[in-house]
Design an enzyme around this catalytic site. Structure first.
Site, short mmCIF file in Angstrom:
data_model
loop_
_atom_site.label_atom_id
_atom_site.label_comp_id
_atom_site.label_asym_id
_atom_site.label_seq_id
_atom_site.Cartn_x
_atom_site.Cartn_y
_atom_site.Cartn_z
N ARG A 209 23.86 110.24 22.05
CA ARG A 209 22.98 111.39 22.29
C ARG A 209 23.52 112.65 21.58
NH1 ARG A 209 19.03 113.35 26.37
NH2 ARG A 209 19.77 115.28 27.27
N LEU B 229 15.36 119.02 23.80
CA LEU B 229 15.53 117.58 24.08
C LEU B 229 15.57 117.49 25.60
CD1 LEU B 229 16.40 114.62 23.77
CD2 LEU B 229 18.62 115.41 23.00
N SER B 230 14.68 116.67 26.18
CA SER B 230 14.58 116.59 27.64
C SER B 230 15.88 116.10 28.27
CB SER B 230 13.47 115.62 28.05
OG SER B 230 12.26 116.00 27.48
N ARG B 231 16.03 116.41 29.56
CA ARG B 231 17.15 115.87 30.35
C ARG B 231 17.19 114.36 30.22
NH1 ARG B 231 16.20 116.87 36.52
NH2 ARG B 231 17.99 115.49 36.63
N ALA B 232 18.39 113.79 30.29
CA ALA B 232 18.52 112.32 30.21
C ALA B 232 17.70 111.67 31.32
CB ALA B 232 19.99 111.93 30.31
#
Ligand code: SAH
Length: 219
Positions: free
Chosen positions: A43, A69-72
Site C-alpha cells: 500500500r 485513497l480510502s481507509r483500508a
C-alpha cells in the site's frame, strides 16, 4: 519490481502490514483470501513517499488533487461485499485514484476496468501497476458517470466516489446477477449494494460512508 518482490522497512514492514490485517479482522472483515492479499500488497507504494510511513494505519491518505485513497477498512469492506455478492470475473471500478483498489481487485478478478477523470492520477496509477507487473487492469481517462458501455456488461461495479443519486447508466452495465457497491449522498452518504436480477434492481443499505464526490467531466 513484481508485486511480491518489494521490500518494506520500518513502518512499511511486514509487521505493520500484519497489524493492519489484525485491525481489519477486528472490525469484522472475514474473507481470508482478501486479508492475505491486503497483507501482501504494498500500500505504501500507492502514496507519496512522505506518507509511506502511514500507509498501514487504517486511515484515508491524500493522493493529490484533493482526492484520497480510502481507509483500508473501506477498501476491504467494499471488496468483501462484492466478492460475497457476485462472481468477480469482470469488474469495473469508477475512480482509479492511486490505483490501490484496482491492484487489490486485480488479484481477485480475471479482468479489472477502471476509469479516472483526472489525467495525472490515471497516468500515475498506470505506471504503478505496470511497475508491479499487474497486467489485467485496463485503465482509461474518462468520466465514470457514463461507465464503459463498449466493455460492458460487468459482474461487479465498485464506485469509489459518491454521486448524489445512483447513476442509471452504471446499473444498466451490470450483468444479470451482477452487483454494484456505491456510496450515495451529499453531506450524509450511505454505502449501497445494488444487485441486478433480470431487469429488477435490489437495493440494500450497508452503512454510513464518507467519500469524495463523484464529479462529472474530465480534468
Ligand atoms: N479507488 C481509489 C480512491 C480514489 S478517490 C484508490 O484506490 O486510490 C476517488 C477517485 O474518483 C478520485 O481519484 C477522483 O478523481 C475520481 N473521480 C471522481 N469523479 C469521477 C468521475 N466522474 N469519473 C471517474 N473518476 C472520478
Amino acid at each position: 519490481m513484481r508485486l511480491h518482490d518489494w521490500q518494506g522497512i520500518g513502518m512499511t514492514s511486514q509487521r505493520s502490514r500484519m497489524r493492519l490485517v489484525d485491525q481489519l479482522e477486528a472490525t469484522g472483515i472475514r474473507n481470508r483470501q482478501l486479508l492475505d492479499i491486503i497483507c501482501n500488497t504494498p500500500r505504501h507504494l500507492f502514496v507519496d513517499e512522505a506518507l509511506a510511513h502511514r500507509a498501514y494505519e487504517d486511515m484515508s491518505l491524500p493522493i493529490g488533487h484533493n482526492q484520497t485513497l480510502s481507509r483500508a477498512y473501506t477498501v476491504a469492506r467494499m471488496t468483501e461485499m462484492l466478492l460475497a455478492s457476485c462472481p468477480v470475473r469482470r469488474v469495473l471500478e469508477i475512480g482509479t485514484g492511486s490505483g490501490y483498489q484496482a491492484c487489490i481487485l486485480a488479484q481477485l478478478a480475471v479482468r479489472v476496468y477502471s476509469l479516472e477523470r483526472i489525467r495525472s492520477l490515471q497516468e500515475q496509477a498506470a505506471r504503478r501497476l505496470q511497475q508491479l507487473d499487474i497486467h489485467n487492469v485496463i485503465l482509461r481517462h474518462s468520466d465514470g458517470y457514463k461507465g464503459w458501455p463498449e466493455r460492458s456488461p460487468f459482474d461487479g461495479i465498485l464506485v469509489t466516489a459518491a454521486p448524489t443519486e445512483v447513476p442509471q447508466k452504471l446499473v444498466d452495465q451490470l450483468t444479470d446477477g451482477g452487483c454494484m457497491v456505491i456510496p450515495v449522498g451529499d453531506a450524509e452518504q450511505c454505502l449501497l449494494k445494488i444487485t441486478r436480477h433480470g431487469n429488477q434492481f435490489k437495493q440494500q443499505r450497508i452503512e454510513t460512508a464518507r467519500f469524495v464526490p463523484l464529479v462529472s467531466g474530465l480534468a
